[in-house]
Design a protein around this motif. Structure first.
Motif, mmCIF file in Angstrom:
data_model
loop_
_atom_site.group_PDB
_atom_site.id
_atom_site.type_symbol
_atom_site.label_atom_id
_atom_site.label_comp_id
_atom_site.label_asym_id
_atom_site.label_seq_id
_atom_site.Cartn_x
_atom_site.Cartn_y
_atom_site.Cartn_z
ATOM 1 N N VAL A 90 0.269 6.061 6.032
ATOM 2 C CA VAL A 90 0.141 6.398 7.618
ATOM 3 C C VAL A 90 -0.650 5.286 8.151
ATOM 4 C CG1 VAL A 90 -1.082 7.896 9.149
ATOM 5 C CG2 VAL A 90 0.294 8.891 7.196
ATOM 6 N N GLU A 91 -1.638 4.654 7.538
ATOM 7 C CA GLU A 91 -2.468 3.612 8.238
ATOM 8 C C GLU A 91 -1.571 2.645 8.465
ATOM 9 O OE1 GLU A 91 -3.036 5.230 5.311
ATOM 10 O OE2 GLU A 91 -5.081 6.204 5.745
ATOM 11 N N ALA A 116 0.886 -1.185 0.059
ATOM 12 C CA ALA A 116 0.002 0.032 0.040
ATOM 13 C C ALA A 116 0.852 1.150 0.072
ATOM 14 C CB ALA A 116 -0.867 0.086 1.257
ATOM 15 N N VAL A 117 0.618 2.378 -0.760
ATOM 16 C CA VAL A 117 1.419 3.538 -1.120
ATOM 17 C C VAL A 117 0.468 4.705 -0.844
ATOM 18 C CG1 VAL A 117 3.255 2.256 -2.185
ATOM 19 C CG2 VAL A 117 1.278 3.439 -3.423
ATOM 20 N N SER A 118 1.054 5.761 -0.237
ATOM 21 C CA SER A 118 0.382 7.215 -0.473
ATOM 22 C C SER A 118 0.744 7.784 -1.613
ATOM 23 C CB SER A 118 0.743 8.073 0.570
ATOM 24 O OG SER A 118 0.306 7.320 1.941
ATOM 25 N N SER A 119 -0.073 8.792 -2.278
ATOM 26 C CA SER A 119 0.146 9.198 -3.576
ATOM 27 C C SER A 119 -0.675 10.668 -3.459
ATOM 28 C CB SER A 119 -0.199 8.560 -4.679
ATOM 29 O OG SER A 119 -1.671 8.463 -4.888
ATOM 30 N N ALA A 125 5.714 10.433 3.278
ATOM 31 C CA ALA A 125 6.487 10.563 2.122
ATOM 32 C C ALA A 125 7.908 10.743 2.606
ATOM 33 C CB ALA A 125 6.162 12.225 1.701
ATOM 34 N N PHE A 126 8.811 10.477 1.623
ATOM 35 C CA PHE A 126 10.354 10.784 1.994
ATOM 36 C C PHE A 126 10.557 12.171 1.843
ATOM 37 C CE2 PHE A 126 10.306 6.033 1.689
ATOM 38 C CZ PHE A 126 10.907 5.653 2.705
ATOM 39 N N GLY A 127 10.000 12.793 0.758
ATOM 40 C CA GLY A 127 10.245 14.159 0.628
ATOM 41 C C GLY A 127 9.744 15.195 1.504
ATOM 42 N N GLU A 128 9.909 16.369 1.324
ATOM 43 C CA GLU A 128 9.531 17.655 2.211
ATOM 44 C C GLU A 128 8.858 18.687 1.253
ATOM 45 O OE1 GLU A 128 12.041 19.088 5.173
ATOM 46 O OE2 GLU A 128 13.190 17.268 5.140
ATOM 47 N N ASP A 129 8.102 19.464 1.845
ATOM 48 C CA ASP A 129 7.545 20.491 1.131
ATOM 49 C C ASP A 129 8.649 21.655 0.816
ATOM 50 O OD1 ASP A 129 6.069 22.921 0.479
ATOM 51 O OD2 ASP A 129 5.643 23.636 2.379
#
Length: 322
Positions: free
Chosen positions: A320-321, A32-35, A234-238
């Motif tokens: 997150v889940e 499962a991934v976020s996007s 996420a592995f990145g940042e705003d």
């Protein structure tokens, strides 16, 4: 984040970097991934992915599905096989027009992504454009001119649509290609692609800039700009609305991991730092300064980044889940 097309989709849309091997071909690609699509889809956005190649190619359709895109538009959905370039996909100009027209049929708000294909070997352009764009000194150069033209025509159409003024556009390359300038043939230059954010509603000076940015920063930046305030992984940042807490970009350049700061390129083999270059003073990366530079903080961050990547892949904790 990587050197292949299949590296880019997880990096750009899910903030998952390419470390050691492309995520899409790992045994964990069904995790499962976020996007961006997943997060915004839950907020009522219509989501769709567009790729002018045969449906299923490069695993894009499968990843789009796992990343939460509701709809997929590929060559099967495109009406007009005469626009096929004969090798890769529908020519950029025709497919970007199809992309824009189709967006005008989607329920708003929407989040879409498109992958174009014309800047690939054998570096051809449609016959009607042969000799039209500057040839430069590499075969790819006329393709760059053609892609610029295709984008220009896309924006001409988009500007006439009701959704244009309310849209954030993000443009980036999946990876680098043929190199003509020596600074782009280095371990740093081989990973340098443009990342552009554009909104017709921006005022000059509204947003910040200046940090080192990776493709993995695109998802957090888009969500922050839209005011999305729910948890996500996420592995990145705003990089758009505030200064990055960790102002680095990370990639894997076999056999080393690379971390880029505002002036340093650090190469780490998984056990120790192999080389450090000040790319501002030494753009050709000819003289390591590892013995004269304190990289403890950077190395600690890089170790933690790699550890988190491996742990979360192998334990299916990319959301997150989970």
């Amino acid at each position: 984040s990587g050197r292949k097309s299949i590296d880019a989709m997880p990096s750009v849309l899910s903030s998952i970097p390419m470390l050691i091997e492309p995520y899409i071909v790992t045994p964990y690609s069904t995790n499962a991934v976020s996007s961006i699509a997943d997060c915004l889809g839950k907020e009522g956005y219509t989501t769709a992915f567009f790729h002018g190649a045969p449906n299923g190619s490069m695993g894009f359709q499968a990843y789009a599905r796992s990343a939460g895109f509701e709809q997929y538009f590929g060559m099967d959905e495109y009406d007009g096989i005469e626009a096929f370039d004969g090798i890769w996909a529908i020519w950029d100009e025709e497919f970007l027009q199809y992309y824009a027209r189709t967006m005008s049929t989607l329920a708003e708000p929407f989040m879409t992504a498109v992958f174009t294909a014309s800047s690939h070997h054998p570096f051809r352009v449609p016959k009607r454009y042969e000799g039209v764009f500057p040839m430069g000194n590499l075969p790819i150069h006329q393709c760059v001119g053609y892609t610029d033209h295709a984008l220009r025509e896309f924006f001409k159409y988009a500007q006439q649509q009701d959704w244009y003024e309310n849209t954030l556009f993000v443009l980036t390359a999946d990876h680098t290609n043929q190199v003509s300038l020596p600074e782009y043939a280095t371990a740093k230059g081989l990973y340098e692609v443009p990342i552009a954010f554009y909104s017709p509603r921006w005022n000059r000076g509204e947003l910040r800039s200046g940090d080192v940015v990776s493709q993995t920063d695109i998802m957090p930046s888009v969500l922050a700009y839209l005011g999305y305030n729910k948890p996500y992984f996420a592995f990145g940042e705003d990089a758009l609305t505030k200064a990055k807490q960790h102002p680095y970009a990370i990639c894997y350049n076999h056999p080393v991991y690379q971390l880029l700061s505002d002036s340093l390129l650090v190469q780490y083999d998984g056990k120790e730092v192999r080389a450090v270059y000040n790319y501002c003073d030494d753009p050709q990366l000819q003289h390591t300064i590892a013995n004269h530079t304190d990289t403890h903080e950077i190395e600690t961050y890089l170790r933690a980044y790699i550890q988190q990547y491996i742990y979360r892949l192998t334990t299916n904790q990319l959301t997150v889940e989970n």
